[in-house]
Design a protein around this motif. Structure first.
Motif, PDB file in Angstrom:
ATOM      1  N   UNK A 254       0.820  -1.223   0.000  1.00  0.00           N
ATOM      2  CA  UNK A 254       0.000   0.000   0.000  1.00  0.00           C
ATOM      3  C   UNK A 254       0.855   1.274   0.000  1.00  0.00           C
ATOM      4  N   UNK A 255       2.142   1.166   0.340  1.00  0.00           N
ATOM      5  CA  UNK A 255       3.026   2.346   0.302  1.00  0.00           C
ATOM      6  C   UNK A 255       3.986   2.293  -0.901  1.00  0.00           C
ATOM      7  N   UNK A 256       3.658   1.444  -1.863  1.00  0.00           N
ATOM      8  CA  UNK A 256       4.538   1.199  -3.020  1.00  0.00           C
ATOM      9  C   UNK A 256       5.087   2.477  -3.647  1.00  0.00           C
ATOM     10  N   UNK A 257       4.207   3.451  -3.869  1.00  0.00           N
ATOM     11  CA  UNK A 257       4.653   4.648  -4.603  1.00  0.00           C
ATOM     12  C   UNK A 257       5.425   5.626  -3.715  1.00  0.00           C
TER      13      UNK A 257
ATOM     14  N   UNK B  65       4.500   7.325   7.787  1.00  0.00           N
ATOM     15  CA  UNK B  65       3.824   7.280   9.083  1.00  0.00           C
ATOM     16  C   UNK B  65       4.334   6.012   9.771  1.00  0.00           C
ATOM     17  N   UNK B  66       4.891   6.158  10.971  1.00  0.00           N
ATOM     18  CA  UNK B  66       5.554   5.017  11.609  1.00  0.00           C
ATOM     19  C   UNK B  66       4.625   3.814  11.803  1.00  0.00           C
ATOM     20  N   UNK B  67       3.407   4.089  12.232  1.00  0.00           N
ATOM     21  CA  UNK B  67       2.459   2.991  12.460  1.00  0.00           C
ATOM     22  C   UNK B  67       2.150   2.252  11.162  1.00  0.00           C
ATOM     23  N   UNK B  68       1.952   3.024  10.111  1.00  0.00           N
ATOM     24  CA  UNK B  68       1.670   2.440   8.797  1.00  0.00           C
ATOM     25  C   UNK B  68       2.878   1.640   8.299  1.00  0.00           C
TER      26      UNK B  68
ATOM     27  N   UNK C 264       3.066  -1.688  10.097  1.00  0.00           N
ATOM     28  CA  UNK C 264       2.065  -2.613   9.573  1.00  0.00           C
ATOM     29  C   UNK C 264       2.511  -3.205   8.239  1.00  0.00           C
ATOM     30  N   UNK C 265       3.027  -2.337   7.367  1.00  0.00           N
ATOM     31  CA  UNK C 265       3.468  -2.790   6.046  1.00  0.00           C
ATOM     32  C   UNK C 265       4.674  -3.723   6.165  1.00  0.00           C
ATOM     33  N   UNK C 266       5.629  -3.361   7.019  1.00  0.00           N
ATOM     34  CA  UNK C 266       6.828  -4.197   7.193  1.00  0.00           C
ATOM     35  C   UNK C 266       6.430  -5.595   7.671  1.00  0.00           C
ATOM     36  N   UNK C 267       5.541  -5.647   8.670  1.00  0.00           N
ATOM     37  CA  UNK C 267       5.098  -6.951   9.178  1.00  0.00           C
ATOM     38  C   UNK C 267       4.367  -7.739   8.095  1.00  0.00           C
ATOM     39  N   UNK C 268       3.543  -7.049   7.327  1.00  0.00           N
ATOM     40  CA  UNK C 268       2.797  -7.716   6.260  1.00  0.00           C
ATOM     41  C   UNK C 268       3.740  -8.257   5.183  1.00  0.00           C
ATOM     42  N   UNK C 269       4.736  -7.454   4.811  1.00  0.00           N
ATOM     43  CA  UNK C 269       5.714  -7.887   3.807  1.00  0.00           C
ATOM     44  C   UNK C 269       6.479  -9.115   4.324  1.00  0.00           C
ATOM     45  N   UNK C 270       6.883  -9.072   5.594  1.00  0.00           N
ATOM     46  CA  UNK C 270       7.618 -10.207   6.168  1.00  0.00           C
ATOM     47  C   UNK C 270       6.764 -11.475   6.134  1.00  0.00           C
TER      48      UNK C 270
END
Ligand SMILES: [Zn+2]
Length: 157
Positions: free
Chosen positions: A66-69, A91-94, A97-103
């Motif tokens: 979701x933060x691709x761009x 945004x640190x929280x976002x 979330x993205x880092x955990x999802x990618x992992x």
């Protein structure tokens, strides 16, 4: 000769640093995250095969997130204890979330290693999906096991 200033990441006390996710620096609208997978100088480092494999998988998945761009860069630290992730308007929280999802996507990845072809990589035989999965599963467990405030120990808000 001009005096050479220490770069900001060398001023972080690596004796206090443990595994986790930190804000390394902010330059304008770009945040550099320190994704620290190993304890600095702890004797237990990622090998090149692991770092390279995580790099291929994480970079591909985060650029499909979701933060691709807003992803500027992802790559390993030469000291073999972590990775840098650069994000615009972060945004640190976002990001967490993205880092955990990618992992977790990497851990559950079913298929080929991304970019493991001669045309797309400078050392394409030095890649192993299983190594990436082991490292990402380990790092995800670390992130899930602690409060992540993004601050280096001793750092003031
Ligand atoms: Zn490569």
């Amino acid at each position: 000769m001009n005096k050479i200033e220490k770069i900001a990441s060398f001023t972080v006390d690596h004796d206090l640093l443990t595994e986790g996710i930190y804000v390394s620096r902010i330059d304008g609208d770009i945040t550099t995250y320190d994704l620290r997978t190993r304890v600095p100088n702890g004797g237990d480092y990622m090998d090149n095969l692991t770092m390279h494999s995580v790099e291929h998988m994480f970079a591909t998945y985060v650029r499909a997130s979701s933060i691709a761009d807003r992803v500027i860069y992802f790559g390993p630290m030469g000291c073999q204890t972590g990775f840098y992730l650069l994000v615009r308007n972060a945004d640190n929280g976002e990001t967490l979330t993205v880092v955990k999802d990618v992992l977790s996507r990497i851990v559950n990845h079913d298929g080929e290693m991304f970019g493991a072809v001669k045309r797309e990589c400078g050392n394409y035989l030095n890649l192993d999906l299983a190594c990436a999965k082991v490292e990402c599963e380990r790092y995800l467990a670390i992130l899930n096991s602690k409060e992540n405030d993004f601050l280096y120990k001793g750092e003031k808000i």
